[in-house]
Design a protein around this motif. Structure first.
Motif, PDB file in Angstrom:
ATOM      1  N   VAL A 673       0.873  -1.172   0.000  1.00  0.00           N
ATOM      2  CA  VAL A 673       0.000   0.000   0.000  1.00  0.00           C
ATOM      3  C   VAL A 673       0.910   1.223   0.000  1.00  0.00           C
ATOM      4  N   ALA A 674       1.166   1.760  -1.191  1.00  0.00           N
ATOM      5  CA  ALA A 674       2.041   2.925  -1.330  1.00  0.00           C
ATOM      6  C   ALA A 674       1.267   4.188  -0.973  1.00  0.00           C
ATOM      7  N   GLN A 675       1.912   5.087  -0.243  1.00  0.00           N
ATOM      8  CA  GLN A 675       1.243   6.274   0.285  1.00  0.00           C
ATOM      9  C   GLN A 675       1.991   7.542  -0.138  1.00  0.00           C
ATOM     10  N   LEU A 676       1.244   8.563  -0.495  1.00  0.00           N
ATOM     11  CA  LEU A 676       1.801   9.847  -0.907  1.00  0.00           C
ATOM     12  C   LEU A 676       1.589  10.860   0.211  1.00  0.00           C
ATOM     13  N   GLN A 691       1.181  15.175   5.469  1.00  0.00           N
ATOM     14  CA  GLN A 691      -0.248  14.958   5.236  1.00  0.00           C
ATOM     15  C   GLN A 691      -0.421  13.939   4.125  1.00  0.00           C
ATOM     16  N   LEU A 692      -1.263  12.954   4.387  1.00  0.00           N
ATOM     17  CA  LEU A 692      -1.566  11.947   3.371  1.00  0.00           C
ATOM     18  C   LEU A 692      -2.369  12.577   2.240  1.00  0.00           C
ATOM     19  N   LYS A 693      -1.965  12.293   0.998  1.00  0.00           N
ATOM     20  CA  LYS A 693      -2.663  12.835  -0.168  1.00  0.00           C
ATOM     21  C   LYS A 693      -2.960  11.778  -1.233  1.00  0.00           C
ATOM     22  N   GLY A 694      -2.594  10.535  -0.994  1.00  0.00           N
ATOM     23  CA  GLY A 694      -2.890   9.509  -1.983  1.00  0.00           C
ATOM     24  C   GLY A 694      -2.485   8.134  -1.495  1.00  0.00           C
ATOM     25  N   VAL A 695      -3.164   7.116  -2.017  1.00  0.00           N
ATOM     26  CA  VAL A 695      -2.890   5.719  -1.681  1.00  0.00           C
ATOM     27  C   VAL A 695      -3.019   4.888  -2.948  1.00  0.00           C
ATOM     28  N   VAL A 708       4.900   3.204  -9.198  1.00  0.00           N
ATOM     29  CA  VAL A 708       3.627   3.822  -8.816  1.00  0.00           C
ATOM     30  C   VAL A 708       3.695   5.287  -9.197  1.00  0.00           C
ATOM     31  N   VAL A 709       2.581   5.797  -9.712  1.00  0.00           N
ATOM     32  CA  VAL A 709       2.531   7.188 -10.165  1.00  0.00           C
ATOM     33  C   VAL A 709       1.307   7.854  -9.552  1.00  0.00           C
ATOM     34  N   PHE A 710       1.537   8.950  -8.845  1.00  0.00           N
ATOM     35  CA  PHE A 710       0.463   9.761  -8.286  1.00  0.00           C
ATOM     36  C   PHE A 710       0.392  11.080  -9.052  1.00  0.00           C
ATOM     37  N   GLU A 711      -0.750  11.742  -8.937  1.00  0.00           N
ATOM     38  CA  GLU A 711      -0.907  13.046  -9.574  1.00  0.00           C
ATOM     39  C   GLU A 711      -1.461  14.034  -8.557  1.00  0.00           C
ATOM     40  N   ILE A 737       6.845   9.429  -1.485  1.00  0.00           N
ATOM     41  CA  ILE A 737       6.098   8.186  -1.694  1.00  0.00           C
ATOM     42  C   ILE A 737       6.705   7.190  -0.728  1.00  0.00           C
ATOM     43  N   ALA A 738       5.885   6.648   0.163  1.00  0.00           N
ATOM     44  CA  ALA A 738       6.428   5.942   1.317  1.00  0.00           C
ATOM     45  C   ALA A 738       5.532   4.789   1.736  1.00  0.00           C
ATOM     46  N   PRO A 739       6.094   3.849   2.509  1.00  0.00           N
ATOM     47  CA  PRO A 739       5.281   2.763   3.057  1.00  0.00           C
ATOM     48  C   PRO A 739       4.562   3.144   4.346  1.00  0.00           C
ATOM     49  N   SER A 740       4.860   4.324   4.907  1.00  0.00           N
ATOM     50  CA  SER A 740       4.191   4.793   6.116  1.00  0.00           C
ATOM     51  C   SER A 740       4.452   6.278   6.262  1.00  0.00           C
TER      52      SER A 740
END
Length: 752
Positions: A673-676, A691-695, A708-711, A737-740
């Motif tokens: 579960v990659a987190q932005l 602050q979390l902004k994406g998963v 993994v690519v976030f926008e 982009i992090a695991p936690s």
């Protein structure tokens, strides 16, 4: 330099998918007069109008979560009231036959034939019980939460309900609060998405359908901020914190189509939320244009008196109603006082009519005028309860909710053959504590215990024992000795420790979020045998782990997993399913760190490295979690590469792509579960350290690499300004982009 303003509603509309039932919200906002409803209003007496703003607890309610009310009708009284049109509806009566009898009285005997509405506390399922909401949030999968809410609605509507007092969307940042278990954790970004998903799940595509269940996000607002984590306590939060932390899940729920909301027991800055005009009228009605119904929490109108906010019942009714609370729950206080307030000229009848209009619109939107016997077929109940597909979903959700906190030396998964196993702890054979709190109408006798799940997963000749060692909160004579002997005779010991269902939930605040002493003593004794140790935790909140429970090579966070608890645990423990859960709450190092959450603001003296003096920390522990928000391991080894950006700057009309490569270097398949996360370096109001902004969920085969690519868009960077507007300013940002919430490689960009 200030950038273009972005409204919070536009932000949520762009980032939270809306359900088809959101069309009903848009239609309700139009507020076009309904001739049928207007005709009813013209005919209604003041007493009948007040009755339409009163929901009583059903005389068939199977469990008394709350204290006895001042007016709890008997069966005969409820039937008589229904026949006189003197109730809007009833709640927690999971009896379609009796509800149908009540409805028949209402639509065939009452003067105006206004149908009743039936509500209930459907928090995480009924006869099929899903993991507690906090556990489901650990899946970091809103779609999964939508599916369990949909299955809950199928079952609840078959038991005669039209409306649930859920989801609970309070952001909770103090694990001492018992109701942490009822929500989605500490993060507003994740909480908003899960709130919207649960609303869509409960309500389905058509509010008039037999299997639709009206949602009621609660508690509006700020209840999760109670001081000291103490239930029903006061809340002291700034307007900025209210709007940036506590309100986003409500906005997301309303954007997804929720047409009701419930007030809280708490006050905010000295004003009880049930009579808080700023919350219920200025924000909810005037800013957000919410057209739906506001219902009090259980007797919370009456509780304005002990709050010291109202002098007596009449004063409480006047203050709650004029603030914007349409409906009194489990209390006849509106029926007894609203008519007199209108007759005395202290309350305009037009205001009373507006609240009644909202109730009648809600009943019409639910299809009750067209089909008053909707969802009241007694024959449907047996067919809908514990359907195979619902139980399969309960098992799937439970597996995906389990979080692997530690796994030194690949202690897990356990072998199915070749090793003897000792399962030890008060919950190893227990069924009663599988479901957790708020499992009204659940069936613990049919739930699967850990022992049953393990025995089903292993062959009949497998060498395993099951020993309680102690009770949940007390010793058993000779229990520890028997547990130690079982551990010594086994190759591996598995401890199943934690809370009972009543130790978390409403009215279950605690001063110390630790494993009970008798269980801790059991853990220390078993650990002293030197056997390889696995700890499974049962709990409804983050725990401050100590001693053997903290230091065991392998630790699983398993919450209260519901009907299929034992099978789901066996799926993970024996490696038939790869763990994928992530923590929706931070685990502190000590109880005294609470309230503790990852997205705190920076201080002028942060702790950096080994520097401890004159920095923001306690003497005993570092200012960091034992296990961070977002943390969760797999059975494999994953590496995160560099966080890369498509450009060093983000323009006002542009989008920024953020990417990283994740490599599975282990020998097992993994679900990551990659987190932005972002951090604004300088702001008009200091912003959280992250602050979390994406998963994103990523499946990785052994040796596989995936990108993994976030926008991000400028609207994603908006924050509450000093003037309370929502705006994205120009400035510098860090991004991971992090695991936690504490990992990942940092990159930086600027917003022009």
């Amino acid at each position: 330099m200030n950038g273009r303003a972005f409204s919070r509603r536009a932000f949520l509309a762009g980032s939270v998918a809306l359900a088809p039932v959101a069309r009903a919200l848009a239609q309700a906002r139009a507020q076009a007069p309904d001739p049928h409803i207007e005709d009813l209003l013209r005919q209604m007496t003041l007493e009948e109008k007040a009755a339409q703003l009163t929901i009583f607890r059903s005389p068939t309610a199977s469990a008394a979560i709350n204290p006895q009310g001042p007016h709890e009708p008997t069966r005969e009284e409820a039937l008589a009231d229904a026949g006189r049109g003197m109730a809007a509806g009833y709640f927690n009566g999971f009896d379609p036959a009796f509800n149908r009898a009540l409805q028949q009285r209402a639509v065939e005997d009452s003067r105006l034939r206004i149908p009743l509405i039936f509500a209930g506390d459907v928090i995480h399922g009924l006869k099929t019980t899903f993991p507690i909401p906090l556990a489901e949030a650990a899946s970091f999968d809103p779609e999964l939460c939508r599916r369990t809410a949909r299955a809950s609605a199928e079952e609840a509507s078959a038991l005669g309900l039209h409306w649930t007092f859920a989801p609970m969307v309070d952001i909770a940042r103090d694990e001492r609060w018992g109701r942490v278990m009822e929500g989605a954790g500490e993060d507003p970004w994740l909480g908003a998405r899960i709130a919207a998903a649960r609303v869509r799940g409960f309500q389905g595509d058509d509010l008039r359908a037999e299997n639709s269940l009206l949602a009621c996000p609660k508690h509006f607002a700020g209840y999760g901020g109670v001081e000291g984590g103490m239930e029903y306590n006061s809340v002291e939060i700034s307007e900025t914190a209210l709007r940036q932390v506590h309100l986003p899940p409500f906005e997301a729920a309303f954007a997804a189509g929720a047409l009701t909301t419930m007030t809280g027991f708490n006050d905010v800055a000295g004003v009880p939320s049930t009579a808080d005009r700023h919350l219920l009228t200025e924000i909810l009605r005037e800013e957000w244009r919410f057209p739906g119904l506001v219902v009090s929490d259980f007797q919370s109108v009456r509780e304005l008196i002990p709050h010291g906010f109202a002098a007596d019942e009449e004063d409480a009714v006047l203050k709650a109603f004029t603030a914007g609370c349409d409906v009194a729950l489990s209390d006849d206080i509106y029926v007894r006082h609203l008519p007199a307030l209108v007759r005395d000229g202290r309350l305009a009848e037009a205001a009373l009519d507006q609240s009644v209009r909202r109730m009648l619109r809600l009943k019409k939107a639910s299809g009750l005028f067209a089909n008053p016997y909707r969802s009241l077929d007694p024959g449907r109940a047996a067919k809908a309860a514990r359907r195979p597909e619902a139980l399969a979903l309960a098992r799937e959700t439970a597996r995906k909710s389990i979080v692997l906190l530690k796994n030194e030396n690949n202690q897990l998964p356990l072998p199915k053959t070749g090793k003897s196993l000792a399962f030890i702890g008060p919950f190893v054979s227990d069924k009663d504590q599988t479901l957790g709190n708020w499992s009204l109408n659940g069936m613990p006798e049919l739930a699967v215990s850990l022992e049953e799940g393990v025995r089903a997963a292993l062959s009949s000749d497998a060498r395993c024992t099951f020993t309680p060692g102690c009770a949940a909160e007390s010793e058993i004579p000779g229990g520890i000795e028997a547990a130690v002997q079982a551990a010594r005779e086994a190759d591996i010991a598995v401890l199943y420790l934690g809370e009972t269902g009543k130790m978390s939930g409403e009215s279950a605040a605690t001063t110390s979020i630790v494993i009970p002493h008798c269980q801790q003593a059991l853990a220390e004794a078993v650990a002293a045998t030197g056997r390889p140790l696995v700890v499974i935790l049962k709990h409804g909140r983050a725990l401050a782990l100590q001693g053997a429970a903290r230091d065991a090579p392998a630790v699983l966070c398993s919450w209260f997993l519901g009907s299929e608890s034992g099978r789901a645990l066996a799926d993970i423990v024996f490696g038939d399913f790869a763990p994928q859960g992530r923590l929706p709450v931070s685990f502190p190092r000590a109880p005294g760190q609470e309230p503790f959450y990852y997205d705190h603001r920076p201080t002028g003296r942060p702790q950096i490295g080994d520097v401890t003096d004159f920095t923001a920390r306690y003497r005993e522990v570092a200012n960091e979690p034992l296990f961070a928000f977002g943390h969760g391991l797999t059975f494999s080894v994953l590496d995160y590469g560099e966080t890369k950006l498509s450009a060093p700057r983000l323009s006002r009309d542009g989008a920024l792509k953020i990417s990283a490569r994740i490599v599975n270097r282990g020998g097992r398949a993994a679900h990551e579960v990659a987190q932005l996360y972002i951090h604004r370096r300088v702001a008009a109001i200091t912003q959280p350290v992250r602050q979390l902004k994406g998963v994103q969920h990523v499946a990785l085969a052994p040796g596989e690499t995936k990108e993994v690519v976030f926008e991000l868009r400028p609207s994603d960077l908006a924050y509450v300004q000093p003037d309370l507007s929502m705006r994205a300013d120009a400035g510098l940002f860090d991004i991971w982009i992090a695991p936690s919430a504490v990992g990942g490689q940092k990159a930086s960009f600027s917003l022009d």
